[in-house]
Design a protein around this motif. Structure first.
Motif, PDB file in Angstrom:
ATOM      1  N   ALA A   1       0.782  -1.183  -0.196  1.00 15.10           N
ATOM      2  CA  ALA A   1       0.049   0.021  -0.133  1.00 15.10           C
ATOM      3  C   ALA A   1       0.920   1.249   0.043  1.00 15.10           C
ATOM      4  O   ALA A   1       0.313   2.614  -0.230  1.00 15.10           O
ATOM      5  CB  ALA A   1      -0.949   0.135   1.299  1.00 15.10           C
ATOM      6  N   GLN A   2       2.154   1.191   0.186  1.00 15.80           N
ATOM      7  CA  GLN A   2       3.121   2.156   0.283  1.00 15.80           C
ATOM      8  C   GLN A   2       3.471   2.564  -1.054  1.00 15.80           C
ATOM      9  O   GLN A   2       4.434   3.497  -1.012  1.00 15.80           O
ATOM     10  CB  GLN A   2       4.203   1.883   1.401  1.00 15.80           C
ATOM     11  CG  GLN A   2       3.515   1.503   2.751  1.00 15.80           C
ATOM     12  CD  GLN A   2       4.872   0.924   3.480  1.00 15.80           C
ATOM     13  OE1 GLN A   2       6.119   1.327   3.465  1.00 15.80           O
ATOM     14  NE2 GLN A   2       4.469   0.505   4.677  1.00 15.80           N
ATOM     15  N   SER A   3       3.219   1.751  -2.131  1.00 14.89           N
ATOM     16  CA  SER A   3       3.826   1.873  -3.507  1.00 14.89           C
ATOM     17  C   SER A   3       3.157   2.750  -4.255  1.00 14.89           C
ATOM     18  O   SER A   3       1.917   2.876  -4.313  1.00 14.89           O
ATOM     19  CB  SER A   3       3.768   0.478  -4.120  1.00 14.89           C
ATOM     20  OG  SER A   3       4.354   0.759  -5.453  1.00 14.89           O
ATOM     21  N   GLU A   4       4.102   3.777  -5.028  1.00 18.76           N
ATOM     22  CA  GLU A   4       3.398   4.457  -5.971  1.00 18.76           C
ATOM     23  C   GLU A   4       2.906   4.145  -7.093  1.00 18.76           C
ATOM     24  O   GLU A   4       2.189   4.608  -7.936  1.00 18.76           O
ATOM     25  CB  GLU A   4       4.310   5.585  -6.140  1.00 18.76           C
ATOM     26  CG  GLU A   4       4.870   6.594  -5.106  1.00 18.76           C
ATOM     27  CD  GLU A   4       5.830   7.788  -5.401  1.00 18.76           C
ATOM     28  OE1 GLU A   4       6.099   7.873  -6.397  1.00 18.76           O
ATOM     29  OE2 GLU A   4       6.059   8.427  -4.579  1.00 18.76           O
ATOM     30  N   LEU A   5       3.238   2.622  -7.222  1.00 18.28           N
ATOM     31  CA  LEU A   5       2.895   1.954  -8.421  1.00 18.28           C
ATOM     32  C   LEU A   5       1.189   1.521  -8.371  1.00 18.28           C
ATOM     33  O   LEU A   5       0.872   0.801  -9.242  1.00 18.28           O
ATOM     34  CB  LEU A   5       3.752   0.617  -8.742  1.00 18.28           C
ATOM     35  CG  LEU A   5       5.137   1.275  -8.925  1.00 18.28           C
ATOM     36  CD1 LEU A   5       5.816  -0.303  -9.272  1.00 18.28           C
ATOM     37  CD2 LEU A   5       5.386   1.902 -10.639  1.00 18.28           C
ATOM     38  N   LEU A   6       0.727   1.507  -7.139  1.00 15.47           N
ATOM     39  CA  LEU A   6      -0.525   0.906  -6.721  1.00 15.47           C
ATOM     40  C   LEU A   6      -1.618   1.978  -7.074  1.00 15.47           C
ATOM     41  O   LEU A   6      -1.587   2.879  -6.549  1.00 15.47           O
ATOM     42  CB  LEU A   6      -0.626   0.350  -5.108  1.00 15.47           C
ATOM     43  CG  LEU A   6      -1.792  -0.249  -4.652  1.00 15.47           C
ATOM     44  CD1 LEU A   6      -1.961  -1.526  -5.349  1.00 15.47           C
ATOM     45  CD2 LEU A   6      -1.833  -0.193  -3.085  1.00 15.47           C
ATOM     46  N   SER A   7      -2.712   1.383  -7.710  1.00 20.03           N
ATOM     47  CA  SER A   7      -3.792   2.149  -7.798  1.00 20.03           C
ATOM     48  C   SER A   7      -5.066   1.607  -6.570  1.00 20.03           C
ATOM     49  O   SER A   7      -5.165   2.161  -5.551  1.00 20.03           O
ATOM     50  CB  SER A   7      -4.542   2.009  -9.131  1.00 20.03           C
ATOM     51  OG  SER A   7      -3.619   2.355 -10.049  1.00 20.03           O
ATOM     52  N   THR A   8      -5.377   0.314  -6.791  1.00 29.41           N
ATOM     53  CA  THR A   8      -6.315  -0.275  -6.035  1.00 29.41           C
ATOM     54  C   THR A   8      -5.739  -1.611  -5.384  1.00 29.41           C
ATOM     55  O   THR A   8      -5.382  -2.315  -6.339  1.00 29.41           O
ATOM     56  CB  THR A   8      -7.757  -0.234  -6.350  1.00 29.41           C
ATOM     57  OG1 THR A   8      -8.290   0.865  -6.828  1.00 29.41           O
ATOM     58  CG2 THR A   8      -8.610  -0.808  -5.335  1.00 29.41           C
ATOM     59  N   LEU A   9      -5.691  -1.926  -4.238  1.00 33.65           N
ATOM     60  CA  LEU A   9      -5.240  -3.205  -3.866  1.00 33.65           C
ATOM     61  C   LEU A   9      -6.579  -3.960  -3.062  1.00 33.65           C
ATOM     62  O   LEU A   9      -7.334  -3.393  -2.318  1.00 33.65           O
ATOM     63  CB  LEU A   9      -4.498  -2.944  -2.255  1.00 33.65           C
ATOM     64  CG  LEU A   9      -3.806  -4.143  -1.876  1.00 33.65           C
ATOM     65  CD1 LEU A   9      -2.802  -5.048  -2.892  1.00 33.65           C
ATOM     66  CD2 LEU A   9      -2.993  -3.806  -0.468  1.00 33.65           C
ATOM     67  N   TYR A  10      -6.904  -5.308  -3.490  1.00 32.90           N
ATOM     68  CA  TYR A  10      -7.679  -5.979  -3.226  1.00 32.90           C
ATOM     69  C   TYR A  10      -6.991  -7.100  -2.440  1.00 32.90           C
ATOM     70  O   TYR A  10      -6.106  -7.710  -2.564  1.00 32.90           O
ATOM     71  CB  TYR A  10      -8.626  -6.544  -4.339  1.00 32.90           C
ATOM     72  CG  TYR A  10      -9.236  -5.800  -5.233  1.00 32.90           C
ATOM     73  CD1 TYR A  10     -10.565  -5.140  -5.022  1.00 32.90           C
ATOM     74  CD2 TYR A  10      -8.397  -4.912  -6.222  1.00 32.90           C
ATOM     75  CE1 TYR A  10     -11.266  -4.404  -5.771  1.00 32.90           C
ATOM     76  CE2 TYR A  10      -9.217  -4.042  -7.134  1.00 32.90           C
ATOM     77  CZ  TYR A  10     -10.515  -3.625  -6.825  1.00 32.90           C
ATOM     78  OH  TYR A  10     -11.069  -2.664  -7.658  1.00 32.90           O
ATOM     79  N   VAL A  11      -7.937  -7.666  -1.228  1.00 31.95           N
ATOM     80  CA  VAL A  11      -7.539  -8.796  -0.756  1.00 31.95           C
ATOM     81  C   VAL A  11      -8.628  -9.982  -0.417  1.00 31.95           C
ATOM     82  O   VAL A  11      -9.591  -9.421  -0.028  1.00 31.95           O
ATOM     83  CB  VAL A  11      -6.944  -8.431   0.946  1.00 31.95           C
ATOM     84  CG1 VAL A  11      -6.106  -9.561   1.587  1.00 31.95           C
ATOM     85  CG2 VAL A  11      -5.823  -7.206   0.814  1.00 31.95           C
ATOM     86  N   ALA A  12      -8.355 -11.116  -0.634  1.00 32.26           N
ATOM     87  CA  ALA A  12      -9.610 -12.015  -0.658  1.00 32.26           C
ATOM     88  C   ALA A  12      -8.924 -13.239   0.228  1.00 32.26           C
ATOM     89  O   ALA A  12      -8.019 -13.856  -0.176  1.00 32.26           O
ATOM     90  CB  ALA A  12      -9.821 -12.647  -2.070  1.00 32.26           C
ATOM     91  N   PRO A  13      -9.497 -13.437   1.178  1.00 28.64           N
ATOM     92  CA  PRO A  13     -10.942 -12.517   1.942  1.00 28.64           C
ATOM     93  C   PRO A  13     -10.268 -11.565   2.835  1.00 28.64           C
ATOM     94  O   PRO A  13     -11.193 -10.672   3.017  1.00 28.64           O
ATOM     95  CB  PRO A  13     -11.474 -13.681   2.792  1.00 28.64           C
ATOM     96  CG  PRO A  13     -10.609 -14.598   3.247  1.00 28.64           C
ATOM     97  CD  PRO A  13      -9.405 -14.656   2.189  1.00 28.64           C
ATOM     98  N   GLY A  14      -9.167 -11.352   3.236  1.00 28.03           N
ATOM     99  CA  GLY A  14      -8.629 -10.323   3.912  1.00 28.03           C
ATOM    100  C   GLY A  14      -9.292 -10.396   5.236  1.00 28.03           C
ATOM    101  O   GLY A  14      -9.813 -11.238   6.017  1.00 28.03           O
ATOM    102  N   ASN A  15      -8.807  -9.171   6.271  1.00 27.28           N
ATOM    103  CA  ASN A  15      -9.355  -9.319   7.655  1.00 27.28           C
ATOM    104  C   ASN A  15      -9.547  -7.924   8.180  1.00 27.28           C
ATOM    105  O   ASN A  15      -9.639  -6.962   7.052  1.00 27.28           O
ATOM    106  CB  ASN A  15      -8.263  -9.924   8.433  1.00 27.28           C
ATOM    107  CG  ASN A  15      -6.692  -9.417   8.460  1.00 27.28           C
ATOM    108  OD1 ASN A  15      -6.826  -8.055   8.340  1.00 27.28           O
ATOM    109  ND2 ASN A  15      -5.820 -10.214   8.407  1.00 27.28           N
TER     110      ASN A  15
END
Length: 426
Positions: free
Chosen positions: A20-34
């Motif tokens: 999430a700290q990367s400038e290359l990232l637009s949207t981060l999805y996590v399946a299923p996440g917490n």
């Protein structure tokens, strides 16, 4: 770019936090996440082995990189699933194909791989239920204690270390004939016991090139002084004080290089992490096991010490250019201590409200087994959260971690207060 992380534990929260700290990232999805990943990523309620729904998510959300956290989907062939699908085949997957994931999926395969490539490990033989008597005979040739390992995946619980020969024979029968660990113990590897101190080394590879990540040491037993039942991990420290340059050169020359070269020689396609569980016997390194993903809770101390943009590292893995990357590390130590549910690793209750998370200073809290319920964070697993801190050495880092752990509370919460206890004289 849009990125998907598969998994729901502390490892995945840590990877998500870093990415999430990367400038290359637009949207981060996590399946299923917490509940932890929900604060900066989009959680999607899809099981890690639900490949069809993962495909739908990847295609509809224009995801261009997939990072697989746990071993299960890797052993079940998620990377192969992507490669064989016309709509997915060009999307890089961080995690090996099935042919590489078997290094963790089968203890026998891993031991044979080490034997084939002259990688130092304990002497061993494997047996099926039809070979029970031969198994007994092999046990009689060994000195106690006796090490029995279920060949397949057993959620970290398939290894028994037993002091008594008759007990070892009984447990061998329990595993092979009575399916103590289900299908995982259809075959059992018996190996000689190595006496020493353990550590973990992590490697990120594109199949030919590799980066050696920081060393770590985790603490598996539930009780202080490394007593009681095995868990998924109660804490970790990085770097490991006793893994000096001389020792690590041996690890590089005798273990890491032959492992990566072995992938090439055996035509094993491998893009992702290699977790090498080591034991230092006198001054010599031996491999206990391979895993095909990052460890947990070691991830919570290894990843925070990497200064590089993690997304750019993963892109280099995907396109085979890891040899152009220089790893940059935070020289400070990092420690993490895990807060677990009362009763873990046996029966425990979920749904306990967690308080104090908003009072933490100087540490990062990585969620392992948590969920959001009516805007409250509640426990949803045996290992609930891990508190990670930096320090000039592991002792200083641990002080900060423990100070912050005291601020967190949920019914039945337990954590070990002696992480690092065995390193004082190293």
């Amino acid at each position: 770019m849009n990125i998907l992380i598969i998994g729901s534990g502390g490892r995945e929260h840590t990877l998500a936090w870093k990415m999430a700290q990367s400038e290359l990232l637009s949207t981060l999805y996590v399946a299923p996440g917490n509940a932890g990943t929900a604060s900066f990523a989009v959680n999607v309620p899809i099981s890690v082995n639900d490949f069809q729904n993962i495909k739908e998510l990847v295609t509809t959300k224009d995801i261009s990189l997939v990072v697989v956290g746990p071993e299960d989907p890797l052993v079940n062939g998620i990377h192969d699933f992507f490669l064989q699908d016309e709509a997915l085949k060009d999307i890089p997957v961080i995690g090996p194909q099935k042919a590489g994931a078997i290094l963790e999926g089968s203890k026998e395969f891993a031991k044979d791989f080490m034997d084939r490539h002259q990688i130092p490990t304990a002497a061993y033989k494997s047996f099926t239920a039809n070979e029970l008597e031969q198994g007994y005979a092999f046990l009689e040739t060994l000195q106690p204690p006796y090490v029995l390992k279920a060949d397949g995946l057993a959620a970290g619980k398939g290894v028994l270390i037993l002091p008594d020969l008759e007990e070892a024979k009984t447990e061998l029968k329990n595993m092979l004939v009575d399916a103590k660990f289900g299908q995982a113990s259809n075959k059992v590897v018996i190996e000689e016991f190595l006496s020493g101190i353990e550590l973990s080394v992590f490697v990120l590879t594109d199949g030919k090139n590799y980066l050696t990540l920081p060393t770590a040491k985790d603490y598996k037993r539930i009780g202080e002084g490394d007593t009681g039942l095995n868990t998924g991990g109660m804490g970790a420290i990085s770097p490991v004080p006793f893994a000096d340059d001389v020792f690590m050169q041996k690890v590089e020359d005798r273990i890491i290089k032959p492992t990566i070269d072995g992938f090439v020689k055996d035509n094993i396609p491998y893009k992702g992490f290699v977790f090498i569980g080591l034991i230092k016997v006198s001054e010599e390194p031996f491999v206990i096991e391979y895993n095909v993903r990052m460890g947990d809770p070691e991830t919570e101390v290894v990843i925070p010490r990497i200064k590089n943009d993690l997304v750019s590292l993963f892109k280099a893995v995907g396109n085979g250019t890891l040899d152009t990357v220089t790893l940059e590390l935070d020289e400070r130590s990092a420690t993490t201590v895990v807060g677990v549910s009362g009763g873990y690793p046996e029966a425990y209750e979920n749904g306990k409200v967690i308080t104090g998370l908003d009072t933490i200073e100087g540490s990062v809290v990585f969620h392992a087994g948590t969920q959001l319920r009516d805007q409250e964070v509640v426990s949803a697993g045996g290992r609930v959260l891990a508190v990670t801190s930096y320090g000039e050495d592991f002792r200083e880092a641990l002080k900060t971690t423990y100070k912050n752990l005291e601020k967190i509370s949920f019914q039945g919460m337990y954590y070990r207060k002696d992480i690092g206890f065995d390193l004082e004289n190293q």
